[in-house]
Design an enzyme around this catalytic site. Structure first.
Site, short mmCIF file in Angstrom:
data_model
loop_
_atom_site.label_atom_id
_atom_site.label_comp_id
_atom_site.label_asym_id
_atom_site.label_seq_id
_atom_site.Cartn_x
_atom_site.Cartn_y
_atom_site.Cartn_z
N HIS A 117 17.34 34.83 18.04
CA HIS A 117 17.77 33.81 18.69
C HIS A 117 16.92 32.83 19.19
O HIS A 117 16.87 31.56 19.13
CB HIS A 117 18.85 34.04 19.79
CG HIS A 117 19.69 32.99 20.11
ND1 HIS A 117 19.39 31.84 21.03
CD2 HIS A 117 21.15 32.64 19.91
CE1 HIS A 117 20.27 31.09 21.16
NE2 HIS A 117 21.40 31.30 20.54
N GLU A 118 15.92 33.31 19.97
CA GLU A 118 15.03 32.56 20.68
C GLU A 118 14.14 31.73 19.50
O GLU A 118 13.63 30.51 19.82
CB GLU A 118 13.96 33.30 21.57
CG GLU A 118 14.66 33.87 22.71
CD GLU A 118 14.93 32.75 23.74
OE1 GLU A 118 14.45 31.84 23.55
OE2 GLU A 118 15.51 33.08 24.88
N SER A 119 13.83 32.23 18.42
CA SER A 119 12.89 31.71 17.45
C SER A 119 13.78 30.90 16.34
O SER A 119 13.02 30.44 15.51
CB SER A 119 11.90 32.46 16.85
OG SER A 119 12.97 33.48 16.00
#
Length: 245
Positions: free
Chosen positions: A127-129
């Site tokens: 999700h973060e990337s």
């Protein structure tokens, strides 16, 4: 004369030794030696038995330790292979060495921090990337690398990880350092606020997470991004938990 002769015979009978003693005294000596030898033999047998038992116990323990090591290694290899599959599904351009190094570090962090597991870490990184698993990704807000760490936060965490600070790019674009720093931070937040609170704090800051939890997780106390972030990570987390090789 007869009386004197009789007295001499009586004295000779009194002073005469038992003829059985000189004939059989050696049997007593031999018997004692035999008993001593038997005792020594029994002691030797007992000691040999103890040594054999000790060796068998030691061997059994070594077998158990070997089996445990093999089981641990099997689990490790399975989880690393699983992580590698996830990475390749999002970023097939990474080399095999890069994929293996990243997967190994994620596994090590799941061992180091008991409130993290490989599926949760993979869900957060995905999700973060933005689903790219690009070690050099940078957000509009300035968060960097796989786990999207802000420079100020990373500088603070690097001291605890004994990472010599050089520059944000050099530290955060190194996927091993990034995962190490991000895992420490995420673990600390989850320990402090629980899983959902930790995710809220990781995305939107601790102050927002604390207020949200204080008000019974009322979503009106979360910003729109964080409001969508928590269920999105949970969805990925559930997907990875149910995913095999």
């Amino acid at each position: 004369m007869n009386s004197e002769t009789n007295n001499k015979k009586i004295r000779k009978r009194k002073t005469r030794k038992n003829p059985l003693i000189p004939q059989y005294w050696w049997l007593w000596g031999s018997g004692s030696i035999v008993i001593v030898l038997l005792v020594l033999a029994l002691i030797q047998v007992y000691l040999s038995y103890r040594r054999s038992s000790f060796k068998m116990e030691k061997l059994s323990q070594e077998v158990v330790d070997l089996r445990s090591a093999m089981n641990i290694d099997s689990v490790r290899q399975y989880k690393i292979q699983k992580i590698m599959k996830i990475i390749r599904s999002h970023n097939p351009s990474l080399s095999s060495d890069e994929v293996y190094s990243i997967a190994s570090e994620i596994y090590e962090m799941s061992i180091k921090y008991t409130n993290l597991d490989v599926d949760l870490l993979c869900a957060v990184i995905t999700h973060e990337s933005a689903g790219k698993w690009d070690p050099k990704i940078v957000s509009k807000a300035g968060a960097m690398g796989l786990m999207q760490i802000m420079p100020v936060t990373g500088f603070f965490l690097s001291e605890y990880e004994n990472i010599s600070w050089t520059s944000p790019e050099e530290i955060f674009f190194n996927p091993i350092y990034n995962i190490r720093l991000g895992s420490r931070y995420l673990s600390m937040l989850i320990e402090r606020y629980g899983l959902d609170g930790g995710l809220a704090a990781y995305n939107g800051g601790e102050k927002q997470a604390a207020v949200w939890l204080k008000n019974g997780k009322d979503d009106k106390y979360l910003c729109a991004e964080t409001r969508g972030y928590i269920p999105a990570v949970h969805k990925l987390y559930d997907e990875y938990q149910n995913q095999g090789l």
